[in-house]
Design an enzyme around this catalytic site. Structure first.
Site, PDB file in Angstrom:
ATOM      1  N   GLU A  28      57.100  37.645  38.748  1.00 41.14           N
ATOM      2  CA  GLU A  28      58.296  37.966  39.552  1.00 41.14           C
ATOM      3  C   GLU A  28      59.547  37.938  38.680  1.00 41.14           C
ATOM      4  O   GLU A  28      60.453  38.755  38.837  1.00 41.14           O
ATOM      5  CB  GLU A  28      58.418  36.970  40.716  1.00 41.14           C
ATOM      6  CG  GLU A  28      57.312  37.177  41.753  1.00 41.14           C
ATOM      7  CD  GLU A  28      57.410  36.185  42.904  1.00 41.14           C
ATOM      8  OE1 GLU A  28      57.276  34.975  42.635  1.00 41.14           O
ATOM      9  OE2 GLU A  28      57.622  36.615  44.051  1.00 41.14           O
ATOM     10  N   GLU A  56      49.331  33.945  44.330  1.00 43.39           N
ATOM     11  CA  GLU A  56      49.777  32.983  45.353  1.00 43.39           C
ATOM     12  C   GLU A  56      48.842  32.875  46.551  1.00 43.39           C
ATOM     13  O   GLU A  56      48.694  31.812  47.137  1.00 43.39           O
ATOM     14  CB  GLU A  56      51.194  33.339  45.839  1.00 43.39           C
ATOM     15  CG  GLU A  56      52.307  33.010  44.854  1.00 43.39           C
ATOM     16  CD  GLU A  56      52.512  34.067  43.779  1.00 43.39           C
ATOM     17  OE1 GLU A  56      51.679  34.992  43.652  1.00 43.39           O
ATOM     18  OE2 GLU A  56      53.516  33.969  43.046  1.00 43.39           O
TER      19      GLU A  56
END
Ligand code: NAD
Length: 695
Positions: free
Chosen positions: A106, A126
């Site tokens: 990210e 995640e």
């Protein structure tokens, strides 16, 4: 060492993350990135910025060492850092080597350009922790590689090599070496040529055809997710990247992230993640304990376990000497190993050449002399103390000094086994689970005299053969089999009380167990437990009081292998079918024991079976047999099919609340004729009274 090293190469500022081992994005690193960025932006001599972790490692994401500490929620938060990079007035180029995972990827997605080493690994895993990427990953990745590819990557959590993204908006350049040099050159050129800064937030995704695709994705992910909330939340967040303005998408993603953080499923997944990291550590054995080199292994017995154990070592290139009592047993054992490898080859998991390479590492023998120079021997012969004794006395005679002598025994006393040798410090248990080449769990049984370097070596070896290793002290059945005995007893008492085997199995399967206890018993074979119970009664000098399972065995019903056990298995039918013979036997058994059958609820079934595990585990912890509660969870998750999304029996007990567990156990203990082991364990009572949990 500052968290971010600031350096310049000509007009380019190089910001290098320095938070080993994986550049976890802890608070110091997050604020360090912003400070270094501001310094570069304020310096008129600097025209562009490279953000990197050097030639080894970009970033593995959040710093797990800060989980649950105040630092994890201190600003700047990761989205703040990413916004600062994205809004920078000078070109920012990420130089990616090693891993860019989770928050690490990210972070890179916030940069204007990305250059990666071909071998780098990129991913948003995640979902595996019951979460979704919470720092813009679900909004920026689709804008870089398209809706469908991003959805697959985020919902599966599977990382991919950089080479797979060549030519996509994710990577501007893929290089074979010197990724930092390449990124500096790229940055300098972008600044000189005034290349427009690519902010992924500004990309608008095409909407044509997305409705149908998203509908299809929702349906298929829902079916595969089996009630877990995270995969569907990932789909919805990715959908927002098309249907919502960027900032609204970000806001929704963040809200979904925090909602998932509060689900029991995510708490369980994060618990297991932390448990696996903790398991290899022993409080009294320092991480730098010198290891004994293991270059050659011996295995005694080429039966069910010996064969599987051998494969573990062949798979990592370690030669194995396999010893048996007869040529016939040896041939049979080796033929099974060959068959297993050939079946892997048929499935395309191995090449024919690899099969031969692995088999070539085996030295079959009938002679103990061939074990003279092995570094480790694992005994997997019959489960009888006198047989173990003969084997260990012989090993003591022939093995070189310092060789580690291990037993794969399921129940027997490792201290007694160690006592058959003149070197008890070199003896320990290595308890594999069946099939040993498949099951992830390894119980490392520490004897009274086992040397620290033997323990450290066993733990390192467990890692090498890709096992999840848990240390257990010596007791009957160690951690797992000692607990499962209570689980089985609770289930058996329930059939006597009035439930049917099918009701019990279904209730526990709905709870999430892969297989209920009776189907499992039929699969494993009921005769093993029958023999053990008869032997134990004889050893204790008391008459053997047959259980229902023993009565089934007396009828020749040993489970699947005889076509009948708790269920019947007509030829050609794979399913377990209810059997009136069993109902009849139960009716008779109840009558003989003066039991009036009663209605048992599914809730009670789960409580009795699972709380029996929790209570025994609390005793195991109290006695110091297990080092930590999370080790017990790993044993049960990886060896006994406990539902993964519940994080293990101890994690489940924490969710239920220990007060409630104790209250229910006390009620069971107070029933007339109750087993004494229903009495809540002292540790459990103490934690409940203090309002604490096993965590
Ligand atoms: P098995 O009967 O399949 O194999 C035992 C093998 O040992 C046989 O091939 C036999 O010929 C050989 N053997 C017997 N005495 C020997 C001796 N003196 N020297 C050399 N070889 C000898 O049994 P198994 O299921 O592989 O179990 C082996 C051990 O592993 C037992 O201690 C058992 O408790 C333990 N264990 C079994 C399982 C399981 O699920 N089967 C799981 C964990 C641990």
């Amino acid at each position: 060492m500052p968290p971010v090293h600031y350096d310049t190469r000509g007009p380019v500022a190089v910001l290098t993350l320095q938070n080993p081992p994986v550049n976890g994005l802890g608070h110091a690193l997050r604020s360090g990135i912003v400070a270094a960025l501001d310094r570069a932006l304020a310096d008129p001599a600097i025209t562009a910025v490279v953000l990197t972790g050097g030639e080894q490692q970009f970033s593995g994401g959040a710093d797990v060492r800060e989980f649950g500490t105040p630092k994890s929620s201190m600003s700047p938060h990761l989205p703040d850092v990413i916004r600062a990079l994205e809004n920078a007035s000078k070109p920012v180029v990420a130089a990616i080597a090693g891993h860019a995972l989770g928050g690490g990827l990210e972070l890179a997605l916030g940069c204007h350009f990305r250059v990666a080493l071909k071998t780098a690994t990129l991913g948003l895993p995640e979902v595996k922790l019951g979460l979704l990427p919470g720092a813009g990953g679900t909004q920026r990745l689709p804008r870089a590689i398209g809706l469908e590819a991003a959805l697959n990557m985020i919902v599966s959590g599977a990382p991919q090599k950089a080479a797979a993204f060549e030519g996509t908006g994710l990577l501007d350049q893929v290089v074979d070496s010197d990724v930092v040099g390449a990124a500096v050159a790229f940055a300098q050129k972008a600044a000189a040529e005034k290349t427009p800064l690519k902010r992924l937030r500004d990309v608008t995704l095409p909407t044509a055809g997305t409705d149908a695709f998203l509908q299809f994705a929702r349906t298929s992910v829902k079916a595969a997710a089996k009630g877990l909330p995270a995969p569907l939340a990932c789909v919805e967040a990715v959908a927002d990247s098309v249907t919502q303005p960027f900032d609204e998408g970000l806001r929704r993603e963040r809200a979904a992230f925090f909602a998932l953080m509060n689900t029991p499923e995510s708490r369980a997944a994060r618990h297991v993640f932390a448990a696996e990291r903790a398991a290899g550590k022993l409080p009294d054995i320092p991480a730098d304990t010198p290891l004994r080199p293991i270059r050659r292994v011996g295995v005694i017995g080429a039966g069910t376990m010996g064969g599987g154990i051998t494969m573990n070592f062949l798979n990592v290139g370690l030669p194995v000497v396999v010893l048996e009592t007869s040529q016939e047993a040896l041939d049979r054992g080796l033929a099974t190993i060959r068959r297993n490898y050939e079946s892997s080859a048929k499935k395309g998991k191995l090449t024919a050449e690899q099969v031969e390479q692995r088999l070539a590492l085996v030295t079959p023998t009938l002679s103990y002399a061939d074990l003279a120079d092995v570094d480790l021997v694992i005994e997997a012969v019959f489960e009888q103390m006198d047989v173990k004794e003969r084997v260990f006395r012989q090993l003591d005679n022939v093995c070189k000094p310092g060789a580690i002598l291990a037993s794969n025994t399921s129940y027997l006393d490792i201290n007694r086994i160690a006592g058959f040798t003149q070197r008890p410090q070199d003896v320990l248990g290595l308890h594999f689970f069946s099939p040993a080449n498949v099951m992830k769990l390894l119980e490392i049984v520490r004897g009274e005299k086992t040397a620290p370097d033997v323990m450290a070596t066993a733990l390192a070896l467990g890692k090498k053969i890709h096992k999840i290793s848990v240390v257990s002290g010596v007791c009957d059945g160690f951690i797992g089999n000692r607990m499962v005995a209570r689980y089985g007893a609770a289930a058996n008492a329930l059939v006597v009380a009035g439930a049917s085997p099918q009701q019990i199995d279904k209730a526990l399967e709905r709870f999430g167990f892969a297989m209920g206890p009776f189907r499992m018993g039929d699969l494993a074979g009921l005769d093993i437990g029958w023999a053990t119970r008869k032997r134990k009664a004889a050893e204790a000098g008391v008459p053997h009081e047959p259980t229902v399972a023993d009565k089934l065995c007396e009828l020749g019903r040993f489970g699947q292998k005889t076509g009948a056990g708790w269920y019947r298995y007509p030829p050609g039918v794979r399913d377990a079918l209810p059997d009136p013979v069993v109902d009849e036997l139960l009716t008779q058994y109840r009558a003989e024991h003066g039991v009036t059958p009663r209605r048992v609820s599914d809730e009670e079934i789960v409580q009795r079976c699972v709380f029996a595990l929790v209570n025994e585990a609390a005793r195991i912890l109290d006695e110091g047999i297990a080092v930590r509660a999370s080790d017990v969870d790993l044993v049960y998750l990886n060896g006994y099919g406990f539902p993964a999304h519940r994080g293990g029996p101890m994690c489940y007990a924490n969710e239920v609340g220990l007060f409630n567990v104790v209250r229910t156990l006390s009620a069971f203990a107070a029933e007339p004729g109750a087993f004494d082991w229903w009495e809540p364990a002292p540790l459990l009572r103490k934690l409940a009274e203090e309002g604490q949990s096993f965590a």
